[in-house]
Design an enzyme around this catalytic site. Structure first.
Site, PDB file in Angstrom:
ATOM      1  N   CYS A 147     -13.829  -0.696  -8.486  1.00 48.55           N
ATOM      2  CA  CYS A 147     -14.955  -0.046  -7.793  1.00 48.55           C
ATOM      3  C   CYS A 147     -15.368   1.221  -8.536  1.00 48.55           C
ATOM      4  O   CYS A 147     -16.026   2.090  -7.971  1.00 48.55           O
ATOM      5  CB  CYS A 147     -14.619   0.239  -6.339  1.00 48.55           C
ATOM      6  SG  CYS A 147     -13.205   1.303  -6.118  1.00 48.55           S
TER       7      CYS A 147
ATOM      8  N   ASP B 127       0.862  -1.192   0.000  1.00 45.46           N
ATOM      9  CA  ASP B 127       0.000   0.000   0.000  1.00 45.46           C
ATOM     10  C   ASP B 127       0.895   1.239   0.000  1.00 45.46           C
ATOM     11  O   ASP B 127       2.017   1.210   0.493  1.00 45.46           O
ATOM     12  CB  ASP B 127      -0.936   0.022   1.221  1.00 45.46           C
ATOM     13  CG  ASP B 127      -2.176   0.877   0.975  1.00 45.46           C
ATOM     14  OD1 ASP B 127      -3.245   0.318   0.678  1.00 45.46           O
ATOM     15  OD2 ASP B 127      -2.065   2.124   1.054  1.00 45.46           O
TER      16      ASP B 127
HETATM   17  N1  SAH Z   1      -8.295  -3.956  -0.139  1.00 48.44           N
HETATM   18  C1  SAH Z   1      -8.642  -2.984   0.880  1.00 48.44           C
HETATM   19  C2  SAH Z   1      -9.190  -1.706   0.308  1.00 48.44           C
HETATM   20  C3  SAH Z   1      -8.323  -1.037  -0.710  1.00 48.44           C
HETATM   21  S1  SAH Z   1      -8.644   0.654  -0.923  1.00 48.44           S
HETATM   22  C4  SAH Z   1      -9.622  -3.589   1.858  1.00 48.44           C
HETATM   23  O1  SAH Z   1     -10.117  -4.704   1.631  1.00 48.44           O
HETATM   24  O2  SAH Z   1      -9.906  -2.942   2.864  1.00 48.44           O
HETATM   25  C5  SAH Z   1      -7.337   1.166  -1.904  1.00 48.44           C
HETATM   26  C6  SAH Z   1      -5.998   1.275  -1.169  1.00 48.44           C
HETATM   27  O3  SAH Z   1      -5.018   1.544  -2.170  1.00 48.44           O
HETATM   28  C7  SAH Z   1      -5.882   2.411  -0.180  1.00 48.44           C
HETATM   29  O4  SAH Z   1      -5.430   1.888   1.039  1.00 48.44           O
HETATM   30  C8  SAH Z   1      -4.819   3.377  -0.763  1.00 48.44           C
HETATM   31  O5  SAH Z   1      -3.957   3.879   0.234  1.00 48.44           O
HETATM   32  C9  SAH Z   1      -4.054   2.468  -1.668  1.00 48.44           C
HETATM   33  N2  SAH Z   1      -3.459   3.047  -2.869  1.00 48.44           N
HETATM   34  C10 SAH Z   1      -3.979   3.966  -3.727  1.00 48.44           C
HETATM   35  N3  SAH Z   1      -3.177   4.128  -4.802  1.00 48.44           N
HETATM   36  C11 SAH Z   1      -2.117   3.300  -4.628  1.00 48.44           C
HETATM   37  C12 SAH Z   1      -0.961   2.973  -5.390  1.00 48.44           C
HETATM   38  N4  SAH Z   1      -0.754   3.544  -6.584  1.00 48.44           N
HETATM   39  N5  SAH Z   1      -0.102   2.070  -4.905  1.00 48.44           N
HETATM   40  C13 SAH Z   1      -0.318   1.484  -3.702  1.00 48.44           C
HETATM   41  N6  SAH Z   1      -1.408   1.712  -2.947  1.00 48.44           N
HETATM   42  C14 SAH Z   1      -2.302   2.605  -3.404  1.00 48.44           C
END
Ligand code: SAH
Length: 395
Positions: free
Chosen positions: A339, A249
């Protein structure tokens, strides 16, 4: 009485109970309604079609609430509709293993612009429109009477509010302050949620059922949880018997929370299981290093918030899925999500097909996933189907 007359021929979606009318469909507004005020919506000839609330500052100028002329939208109407939405979730309140779920899913629960999520004894509401801002106190009073929560928070969806010409809205609306990290229960697992600063209203409640489906493929597999946020997919997978786990993340706060969430479920995370970075780059680097995984979860944030951004987002989704496929061992499992409401399930499937073609792999879809049942999809409002997922075997 405030009213809005539509242009000729624009009444068809109203008759089909689609809850939105765009500003271009309006012929004239009468009675000088304020943003968010209730109006009668009439066809071009002045015949009644529905009740709704009006915001001349929003492109979605009208959100429809009630199609019966004899049922005007007053305080009792709002109380009844909120009560109905909560009532439809009685079976979820009875569960011992889960204490957090969505109570009101906006348009899909016949309450356009209103989101209400329950987190253990607390409630978080999100008002996305001027129409909901006007009845916020009624919403709060109804939630207090129905649920007696310890506290009610407001979390503004700033993007949605800006489109309505509304300012920031955040804070405690009623009751006591929640702990900085509130413990909730989901399918028997424990998670810490920050109601004030966490993403969305604090946690991704919409993936509750999908986490179990994905975990059913984890046993004896090496697992990669990309876009892990507070670690749910990874933790479910670990508990279901994944032999190793890597979580990626870009948010250090999320990775800190992830460590705590693994910890309170008796799984200690070691440093090299966590990667702080950009998934797009990390997946490429892993490939260059010759690494491979048996199960990869891709759960990126909304890459196409609107239809207009769908083209650019398609390329990003393809790139991600291609990188993941290159990392999957033969017959490895890819659980891939989008999403973005601007991308349909057919469109998403096509993107995965393009990625497979470039990766030189065959794909079998084993399951098609959607958002959890507490985030229902309303048939008259296809836009409410926003979360799409595929569990695929990558041959
Ligand atoms: N899978 C998680 C929800 C994901 S939400 C669950 O089940 O709760 C999307 C996540 O992606 C967020 O935590 C955000 O911080 C992260 N994120 C956004 N863009 C990103 C990137 N380019 N690389 C890594 N993480 C990213």
């Amino acid at each position: 009485m405030n009213f809005v007359n539509l242009k000729t021929g624009k009444e068809k979606p109203v008759r089909l109970h689609h809850p939105w009318i765009f500003s271009g469909a309006i012929a004239r507004a009468g009675g000088n309604p304020e943003p968010g005020e209730i109006v009668a919506i009439n066809d071009a000839g002045g015949a009644f079609l529905a009740w709704g609330y009006y915001n001349p500052q929003s492109q979605i100028a009208l959100r429809l609430l009630e199609w019966q002329q004899s049922a005007p939208v007053d305080e009792n109407w709002w109380r009844r509709k909120i009560g109905d939405a909560i009532h439809r979730r009685n079976h979820l309140f009875q569960r011992d293993d889960t204490d957090s779920f969505r109570l009101v899913h906006a348009e899909a629960d016949f309450l356009p612009g209103l989101i209400v999520d329950k987190y253990a004894d607390f409630v978080v509401l999100q008002s996305q429109t001027a129409g909901i801002d006007r009845v916020k106190q009624v919403v709060v009073d109804t939630l207090i009477e129905t649920l007696k929560p310890a506290g009610i928070y407001e979390r503004g969806d700033q993007t949605a509010r800006r489109l309505e010409g509304l300012s920031h809205a955040n804070g405690l609306l009623s009751g006591e302050t929640a702990p900085d990290l509130l413990e909730i229960k989901e399918n028997g697992l424990r998670f810490l949620v920050n109601l004030r600063h966490g993403q969305k209203t604090g946690y991704y409640l919409d993936q509750r059922q999908n986490r179990q489906r994905v975990a059913s493929f984890a046993k004896n597999r090496t697992m990669l949880d990309a876009f892990s946020y507070s670690g749910s997919f990874g933790l479910y997978g670990r508990i279901a018997g994944a032999t190793s786990i890597i979580c990626i993340d870009s948010s250090p706060t999320s990775l800190d929370l992830l460590k705590k969430n693994f910890g309170i479920n008796s799984y200690q995370v070691v440093e090299d299981e966590l990667v702080h970075g950009d998934v797009f780059q990390v997946l490429r680097k892993f490939h260059e290093e010759g690494r491979a995984f048996d199960l990869i979860v891709l759960d990126p944030p909304k890459l196409a918030p609107t239809k207009a951004q769908a083209g650019q987002a398609q390329r990003a989704y393809k790139d991600l899925n291609l990188s993941a496929m290159k990392l999957l061992s033969p017959a490895g499992i890819l659980a891939t999500f989008s999403c973005s409401s601007g991308i349909t399930i057919e469109g998403f499937q096509q993107i995965v097909a393009w990625a497979a073609l470039d990766a030189g792999r065959e794909v079998q879809i084993m399951e098609r996933l959607s958002q959890g049942e507490d985030h229902p999809v309303r048939l008259a409002f296809p836009e409410s189907q926003y979360l799409k997922g595929l569990i695929c075997r990558i041959i």
